[in-house]
Motif scaffolding. Sequence first.
Motif, short mmCIF file in Angstrom:
data_model
loop_
_atom_site.label_atom_id
_atom_site.label_comp_id
_atom_site.label_asym_id
_atom_site.label_seq_id
_atom_site.Cartn_x
_atom_site.Cartn_y
_atom_site.Cartn_z
N ARG A 196 12.01 29.32 -2.72
CA ARG A 196 10.98 28.79 -3.61
C ARG A 196 11.64 27.87 -4.62
O ARG A 196 12.61 28.26 -5.27
N ILE A 197 11.15 26.66 -4.71
CA ILE A 197 11.72 25.72 -5.67
C ILE A 197 10.64 25.21 -6.62
O ILE A 197 9.46 25.20 -6.30
N ALA A 198 11.10 24.81 -7.79
CA ALA A 198 10.24 24.21 -8.79
C ALA A 198 10.83 22.84 -9.13
O ALA A 198 12.01 22.74 -9.50
N THR A 199 10.06 21.80 -8.97
CA THR A 199 10.56 20.45 -9.20
C THR A 199 9.43 19.57 -9.71
O THR A 199 8.25 19.96 -9.68
N THR A 200 9.78 18.41 -10.19
CA THR A 200 8.79 17.43 -10.62
C THR A 200 8.91 16.21 -9.72
O THR A 200 9.99 15.61 -9.63
N VAL A 201 7.83 15.87 -9.02
CA VAL A 201 7.83 14.74 -8.11
C VAL A 201 6.80 13.73 -8.60
O VAL A 201 5.61 14.04 -8.69
N ASN A 202 7.27 12.54 -8.94
CA ASN A 202 6.38 11.48 -9.44
C ASN A 202 5.49 11.99 -10.58
O ASN A 202 4.27 11.81 -10.58
N SER A 203 6.13 12.66 -11.53
CA SER A 203 5.48 13.17 -12.75
C SER A 203 4.53 14.35 -12.48
O SER A 203 3.80 14.75 -13.37
N THR A 220 0.82 -1.21 0.00
CA THR A 220 0.00 0.00 0.00
C THR A 220 0.85 1.26 0.00
O THR A 220 0.42 2.31 -0.46
N THR A 221 2.10 1.17 0.49
CA THR A 221 2.98 2.35 0.47
C THR A 221 3.64 2.50 -0.89
O THR A 221 4.34 3.47 -1.13
N MET A 222 3.44 1.52 -1.77
CA MET A 222 4.09 1.57 -3.07
C MET A 222 3.21 2.19 -4.14
O MET A 222 3.66 2.43 -5.25
N LEU A 223 1.95 2.43 -3.84
CA LEU A 223 1.03 2.95 -4.83
C LEU A 223 1.01 4.48 -4.82
O LEU A 223 1.29 5.10 -3.80
N PRO A 224 0.69 5.10 -5.96
CA PRO A 224 0.73 6.56 -6.03
C PRO A 224 -0.25 7.22 -5.07
O PRO A 224 -1.34 6.72 -4.82
N LEU A 225 0.16 8.35 -4.52
CA LEU A 225 -0.69 9.16 -3.65
C LEU A 225 -0.74 10.57 -4.20
O LEU A 225 0.22 11.06 -4.76
N PRO A 226 -1.89 11.25 -4.05
CA PRO A 226 -1.97 12.64 -4.51
C PRO A 226 -1.18 13.55 -3.59
O PRO A 226 -0.97 13.26 -2.42
N THR A 250 9.74 8.88 -6.00
CA THR A 250 9.67 8.13 -4.74
C THR A 250 9.04 6.78 -5.01
O THR A 250 8.64 6.47 -6.14
N ILE A 251 8.89 5.96 -3.98
CA ILE A 251 8.30 4.64 -4.16
C ILE A 251 6.89 4.73 -4.73
O ILE A 251 6.45 3.85 -5.48
N GLU A 252 6.17 5.82 -4.42
CA GLU A 252 4.81 5.97 -4.95
C GLU A 252 4.79 6.19 -6.46
O GLU A 252 3.76 6.01 -7.10
N GLY A 253 5.94 6.57 -7.02
CA GLY A 253 5.98 6.91 -8.44
C GLY A 253 6.48 5.82 -9.36
O GLY A 253 6.55 6.04 -10.57
N VAL A 254 6.84 4.65 -8.83
CA VAL A 254 7.39 3.62 -9.70
C VAL A 254 6.32 2.68 -10.27
O VAL A 254 6.55 1.98 -11.26
N ALA A 255 5.17 2.64 -9.63
CA ALA A 255 4.07 1.79 -10.14
C ALA A 255 3.34 2.51 -11.26
O ALA A 255 3.42 3.74 -11.39
#
Length: 211
Positions: free
Chosen positions: A58-65, A29-35, A129-134
């Motif tokens: 202030r930063i601009a980044t891309t996290v899990n797409s 359950t910790t491996m699935l994407p979260l909003p 992160t782990i949420e973004g690999v599935a």
Amino acid sequence: MKDRNVGDVEPVSVTRRAVLGTGAGAAATTMLPLPIRADAQEGMVPPSSLVETGTTIRIATTVNSQFVEIDIDSRASLLDMLRERLGFTGTKKGCDHGQCGACTVHVDGRTALSCLTLAAKANGRTVTTIEGVAAGDTLHAMQRAFIDHDALQCGYCTPGQVMSAIACVRQRQATSKDSIREFMSGNICRCGAYVGIVAAIEAAASEMQEG
């Protein structure tokens, strides 16, 4: 027949496989994407380059797409930003000294210890992160292999183990058991599931390379 006291219950037989199955399900359950958390959405600001505003940057980044712009404390770690501000709690805080590997994420495709990485360093970069690999509800090949090979017990270190394991294969270091052990040496499993971890990486490597 012995009289039973009020409150006595029948003993329940629990097998090791049942416990592992429950633990694997919880870890999955910790491996699935979260909003991204709502309060993080509220903290987003108009697009701009890195701007210093006292102790806040202030930063601009891309996290899990997902593109994110957010004001953060200039001293904040990437781990704290991911967990406390963006809600990606699959990345775990273990030793907080870069020695256990539980906080491992990918920055621009390479492993990084998020507890030792300033959040500011993520500016302009891509973080996974782990949420973004599935892929939606479909687990990554490495995640499935960890479950299939019982490569976890309590599951706390598993997200970091999986992130390092994916990098191990992508960087072509999964060529032998010794090579895998060397690459994964920075990830500690206090439950001692190392045999299963190595087996899972070997199994997933074939599928990932074929894909």
